[in-house]
Scaffold this active site. Structure first.
Site, PDB file in Angstrom:
ATOM      1  CB  ILE A  17      32.486  18.289 -25.279  1.00 18.90           C
ATOM      2  CG1 ILE A  17      31.385  17.691 -24.397  1.00 18.90           C
ATOM      3  CG2 ILE A  17      31.939  18.775 -26.599  1.00 18.90           C
ATOM      4  CD1 ILE A  17      30.432  18.752 -23.854  1.00 18.90           C
ATOM      5  CG  ASP A  18      32.205  14.082 -21.772  1.00 18.84           C
ATOM      6  OD1 ASP A  18      31.729  15.226 -21.766  1.00 18.84           O
ATOM      7  OD2 ASP A  18      31.514  13.053 -21.632  1.00 18.84           O
TER       8      ASP A  18
HETATM    9  P1  ATP Z   1      30.018   9.702 -25.982  1.00 18.55           P
HETATM   10  O1  ATP Z   1      31.354   9.811 -25.297  1.00 18.55           O
HETATM   11  O2  ATP Z   1      29.589  10.960 -26.596  1.00 18.55           O
HETATM   12  O3  ATP Z   1      28.964   9.038 -25.152  1.00 18.55           O
HETATM   13  P2  ATP Z   1      30.335   7.157 -27.280  1.00 18.55           P
HETATM   14  O4  ATP Z   1      30.837   6.770 -28.621  1.00 18.55           O
HETATM   15  O5  ATP Z   1      31.067   6.592 -26.101  1.00 18.55           O
HETATM   16  O6  ATP Z   1      30.260   8.741 -27.264  1.00 18.55           O
HETATM   17  P3  ATP Z   1      28.104   5.366 -26.860  1.00 18.55           P
HETATM   18  O7  ATP Z   1      26.647   5.620 -26.767  1.00 18.55           O
HETATM   19  O8  ATP Z   1      28.781   4.643 -25.756  1.00 18.55           O
HETATM   20  O9  ATP Z   1      28.785   6.780 -27.167  1.00 18.55           O
HETATM   21  O10 ATP Z   1      28.408   4.522 -28.195  1.00 18.55           O
HETATM   22  C1  ATP Z   1      27.936   4.970 -29.455  1.00 18.55           C
HETATM   23  C2  ATP Z   1      27.456   3.793 -30.241  1.00 18.55           C
HETATM   24  O11 ATP Z   1      28.572   2.887 -30.440  1.00 18.55           O
HETATM   25  C3  ATP Z   1      26.406   2.938 -29.556  1.00 18.55           C
HETATM   26  O12 ATP Z   1      25.100   3.438 -29.722  1.00 18.55           O
HETATM   27  C4  ATP Z   1      26.581   1.617 -30.278  1.00 18.55           C
HETATM   28  O13 ATP Z   1      25.978   1.686 -31.552  1.00 18.55           O
HETATM   29  C5  ATP Z   1      28.109   1.544 -30.462  1.00 18.55           C
HETATM   30  N1  ATP Z   1      28.714   0.774 -29.353  1.00 18.55           N
HETATM   31  C6  ATP Z   1      28.877   1.161 -28.077  1.00 18.55           C
HETATM   32  N2  ATP Z   1      29.460   0.196 -27.339  1.00 18.55           N
HETATM   33  C7  ATP Z   1      29.666  -0.844 -28.175  1.00 18.55           C
HETATM   34  C8  ATP Z   1      30.235  -2.160 -28.019  1.00 18.55           C
HETATM   35  N3  ATP Z   1      30.700  -2.600 -26.859  1.00 18.55           N
HETATM   36  N4  ATP Z   1      30.285  -2.960 -29.115  1.00 18.55           N
HETATM   37  C9  ATP Z   1      29.817  -2.534 -30.312  1.00 18.55           C
HETATM   38  N5  ATP Z   1      29.262  -1.313 -30.514  1.00 18.55           N
HETATM   39  C10 ATP Z   1      29.192  -0.477 -29.470  1.00 18.55           C
END
Ligand code: ATP
Length: 320
Positions: A127-128
């Site tokens: 949503i961000d």
């Molecule tokens: P939101 O914007 O809602 O936070 P997001 O996808 O950025 O979504 P994160 O918690 O940063 O949310 O990442 C989701 C999952 O993706 C993490 O729990 C992990 O399993 C995987 N992940 C995040 N960063 C990495 C990375 N650098 N390398 C590999 N896997 C990653």
């Protein structure tokens, strides 16, 4: 030619993720590709929490908020060993490629898997509206609608009581929800990571609005994690003519039936993700730029500077 793909939702959930799951599933099945739903994001890869998806599995999910596949965070997924185990599990299930719906962290996970031989395509589900490579993310429009509905209601009551409502909305490192809501609701002030925050300036502006402009209410939109909004509201009460009240909209912003715009965006992006996998492309993310469907390598998208919102901040200032 890819014969079996997986789809997962990862990170924070967002309205419209179900429409994306449906689109990926229907487009793939209609091209003779089997589809497996992976439950709970990357955690489901590790736990082999797989479910074959049929046309019927994705019926009647379009209008539902959240994600029917569940989402999770698995910090250990950054580790090589964990990724290798997931790849083994994918191979055992015959899953040759993946669509990952989530934020930039999820994109990084998809990129790692692609580099290890499982083509992944990222779809921006959050949503961000903070994902590069697209003008709007899946879920932003619905969250914006929720914010606007709630701020409109707060305005009704604050104008009856000479109140200043300080409304905190989501948007970690990205002020779009606050900015778009502020413009749509005719707020008096907007404070985001892009504007910066100076408590004294806020108090002075509110004093000016109360004493010189004779406003009998004011709405201040503020992005999360900028300041303690309760403390700010108390200062507003003690230092201006307004009675300050803080409202944190919180997780209601993540819920609700997705708007038609989010359903459209999700459906278009899901289609593109499957098309890319059929072309043998991995490590890309899908977006809609100037209303055209587009895809770029994830690495390139993550390195791109965010689109400037200067014109919208200027519009906000000119409308106050
Ligand atoms: P939101 O914007 O809602 O936070 P997001 O996808 O950025 O979504 P994160 O918690 O940063 O949310 O990442 C989701 C999952 O993706 C993490 O729990 C992990 O399993 C995987 N992940 C995040 N960063 C990495 C990375 N650098 N390398 C590999 N896997 C990653």
């Amino acid at each position: 030619m890819v014969r079996k793909i997986g789809v997962l939702t990862s990170g924070g959930d967002a309205p419209g993720m179900n429409a994306a799951i449906r689109s990926v599933t229907r487009i793939a099945l209609n091209n003779g590709i089997e589809v497996v739903g992976v439950h709970n994001g990357y955690k489901g890869l590790l736990d082999e929490n797989f479910e074959p998806l049929t046309r019927a599995s994705v019926s009647d999910i379009m209008d539902r908020g959240g994600t029917v596949l569940g989402s999770a965070r698995l910090p250990e997924f950054r580790e090589d060993e964990v990724q290798n185990q997931c790849i083994k599990n994918l191979k055992r299930a015959g899953i040759e490629a993946l669509v990952v719906i989530g934020g930039d962290g999820s994109y990084r996970g998809g990129l790692s898997l692609t580099r290890k031989g499982i083509n992944c395509i990222g779809l921006p589900g959050t949503i961000d509206n903070d994902i590069p490579g697209t003008d709007f993310t899946i879920g932003f429009d619905t969250a914006l609608q929720t914010c606007v509905e709630n701020v409109d209601k707060l305005r009704d009551t604050s104008s009856s009581h000479h109140r200043c409502s300080i409304v905190e909305v989501m948007g970690n490192h990205c002020g779009d929800l606050a900015l778009y809501t502020a413009i749509s609701c005719g707020a008096e002030m907007v404070i985001t990571p892009e504007t910066g925050y100076d408590e004294l300036e806020v108090i002075e502006k509110l004093r000016y609005l109360g004493e010189a402009v004779h406003k009998n209410h004011a709405i201040v939109l503020i992005s999360e994690k900028i300041c303690d909004v309760d403390a700010l509201a108390k200062k507003v009460t003690s230092m201006t003519d307004f009675s300050g009240r803080a409202t944190v909209l919180g997780h209601i912003q993540r819920g609700g039936s997705p708007t038609p715009m989010d359903r459209m965006r999700a459906s278009r992006m899901g289609e593109k993700a499957v098309d890319l996998l059929m072309e043998g492309i991995g490590g890309h993310c899908v977006g809609i730029i100037d209303n055209e469907i587009a895809s770029v390598p994830i690495q390139e998208a993550l390195e791109r500077p965010r689109k400037s919102r200067k014109a919208l901040y200027r519009l906000f200032d000119r409308l106050v």
